[in-house]
Design a protein around this motif. Structure first.
Motif, short mmCIF file in Angstrom:
data_model
loop_
_atom_site.label_atom_id
_atom_site.label_comp_id
_atom_site.label_asym_id
_atom_site.label_seq_id
_atom_site.Cartn_x
_atom_site.Cartn_y
_atom_site.Cartn_z
N ASN A 124 53.28 62.32 130.62
CA ASN A 124 52.39 61.44 131.39
C ASN A 124 51.00 62.03 131.57
O ASN A 124 50.35 61.86 132.61
CB ASN A 124 53.01 61.13 132.76
N LEU A 139 52.59 52.76 126.04
CA LEU A 139 51.22 53.12 125.64
C LEU A 139 50.74 52.12 124.60
O LEU A 139 51.26 52.07 123.48
CB LEU A 139 51.15 54.54 125.08
N ILE A 168 58.37 54.40 128.70
CA ILE A 168 57.13 54.94 128.14
C ILE A 168 56.38 53.76 127.54
O ILE A 168 56.88 53.10 126.62
CB ILE A 168 57.39 56.00 127.05
N GLY A 220 53.54 59.81 125.12
CA GLY A 220 54.01 59.88 126.49
C GLY A 220 54.69 61.20 126.80
O GLY A 220 54.50 61.77 127.88
N CYS A 257 55.63 60.25 137.92
CA CYS A 257 55.53 59.22 136.87
C CYS A 257 55.79 57.88 137.54
O CYS A 257 56.95 57.45 137.64
CB CYS A 257 56.52 59.48 135.76
N ILE A 296 56.11 56.16 132.52
CA ILE A 296 55.11 56.97 131.82
C ILE A 296 54.11 56.04 131.12
O ILE A 296 54.49 55.27 130.24
CB ILE A 296 55.79 57.91 130.80
N THR A 297 52.85 56.13 131.53
CA THR A 297 51.82 55.25 130.98
C THR A 297 50.62 56.01 130.45
O THR A 297 49.66 55.39 129.98
CB THR A 297 51.34 54.26 132.06
N ASN A 298 50.67 57.34 130.51
CA ASN A 298 49.57 58.17 130.01
C ASN A 298 50.06 59.07 128.88
O ASN A 298 51.23 59.43 128.83
CB ASN A 298 48.99 59.04 131.13
N GLY A 299 49.12 59.47 128.01
CA GLY A 299 49.46 60.33 126.89
C GLY A 299 49.43 61.80 127.27
O GLY A 299 48.98 62.17 128.36
#
Length: 297
Positions: free
Chosen positions: A34, A102, A100, A81, A47, A68-71
């Motif tokens: 995340n 993205l 996850i 993710g 998360c 989880i929405t961020n790299g």
């Protein structure tokens, strides 16, 4: 004399207590989730309303209702993710409902010379990404212990062992809808009442491709339910294919539904249904023992 010695020792202890403490630097672990990196001082990452926690001793990442929405690493594109850096195995334990997501990234990625994933637990993980969803450059991927995966890759691959390891689905539920190949490795084994759906939407690709540059490959399905759909053969291997019990349904929109460069063996009361432009078959022997085949073309 004794009192004087005691006084000296007491003075030394008091002076030592006044000395500044030595600060030890946090150890960085080669795992990002995340958008954050795990360290010895940060073993839990928020998360959404859930958490991702890491045990460096067992190399276990526990997802507990994690969103989880961020790299991962900030210097990479695309971002993933969950990002594993270097040579390390990783067990991912699922608890509750996890995801996850993205729009311009990928799911789980490892690029070391020996990275194995072991996904376990009775929870669920939904991966909805643009690029590759579950990828290891060099290693095996195991999904077991009742784990449930629902994977969507809009412009990438589904489950991939790039340099041709083993994908094992053991007593798990896995659904993959990808643009390119849904499952790619050297060997695929699906067993113990697993339920698997594999779909590749791009032209000139297989739902399942098992094989390496040496012509070795294998698909083995034991007492499980499998559905596979793609343009080229839904199940393809450079080696042998065995279906022992269970139910298999394969569809090819432009070719044979099942094709191998080795032998095909269907047995154990298995039921195999194919729907394709051409018949299924291969370059080796074709053996049916106490099984049912419904081939439509």
């Amino acid at each position: 004399m004794k009192k004087k010695l005691f006084a000296i020792l007491l003075s030394i202890v008091m002076v030592a207590g006044l000395l500044p403490t030595v600060a030890f630097a946090a150890e960085n672990y080669n795992l990002y989730v995340n958008g954050e990196q795990f360290t010895s001082e940060k073993l839990s990452i928020a998360c959404g309303e859930g958490t991702a926690s890491y045990d460096p001793n067992t190399k276990t990442l526990t997802l507990n209702n994690a969103t989880i929405t961020n790299g991962g690493k900030s210097d990479e594109s695309p971002k993933y993710g969950i990002r594993v850096v270097g040579d390390t195995d990783l067990t991912i334990k699922l608890s509750g409902t996890n995801s996850i997501t993205l729009d311009n990234g990928g799911g789980i990625f490892a690029d070391g010379s020996s990275d194995n994933y072991n996904i376990i637990g009775d929870g669920k993980l939904t991966i909805n990404v643009k690029w590759d969803a579950l990828y290891t450059l060099n290693g095996n991927i195991s999904i077991s212990e009742g784990a449930e995966l629902d994977i969507t890759s809009a412009q990438g691959c589904g489950i991939t062992s790039y340099n041709k390891g083993i994908i094992s689905i053991d007593g798990a539920k896995v659904a993959v809808s990808s643009y390119y190949t849904a499952a790619s490795a050297k060997e695929l084994e699906i067993k113990n009442n697993s339920e698997v759906v594999l779909i590749a939407s791009a032209d000139q690709f297989n739902a399942v491709y098992m094989g390496d540059e040496n012509g070795a490959g294998k698909i083995e399905i034991i007492n499980s339910k499998v559905e596979a759909t793609s343009y080229y053969p839904a199940l393809f291997t450079e080696g042998n294919l065995t279906v022992n019990g269970g139910e298999v349904k394969c569809t090819s929109t432009a070719d044979g539904a099942i094709w191998t460069k080795g032998n095909i063996l269907i047995k154990g009361g298995a039921k195999v249904t194919t729907d394709s432009k051409y018949p299924m078959g291969g370059n080796g022997s074709f053996t049916v023992e106490e099984a049912e085949i419904d081939a439509k073309n």
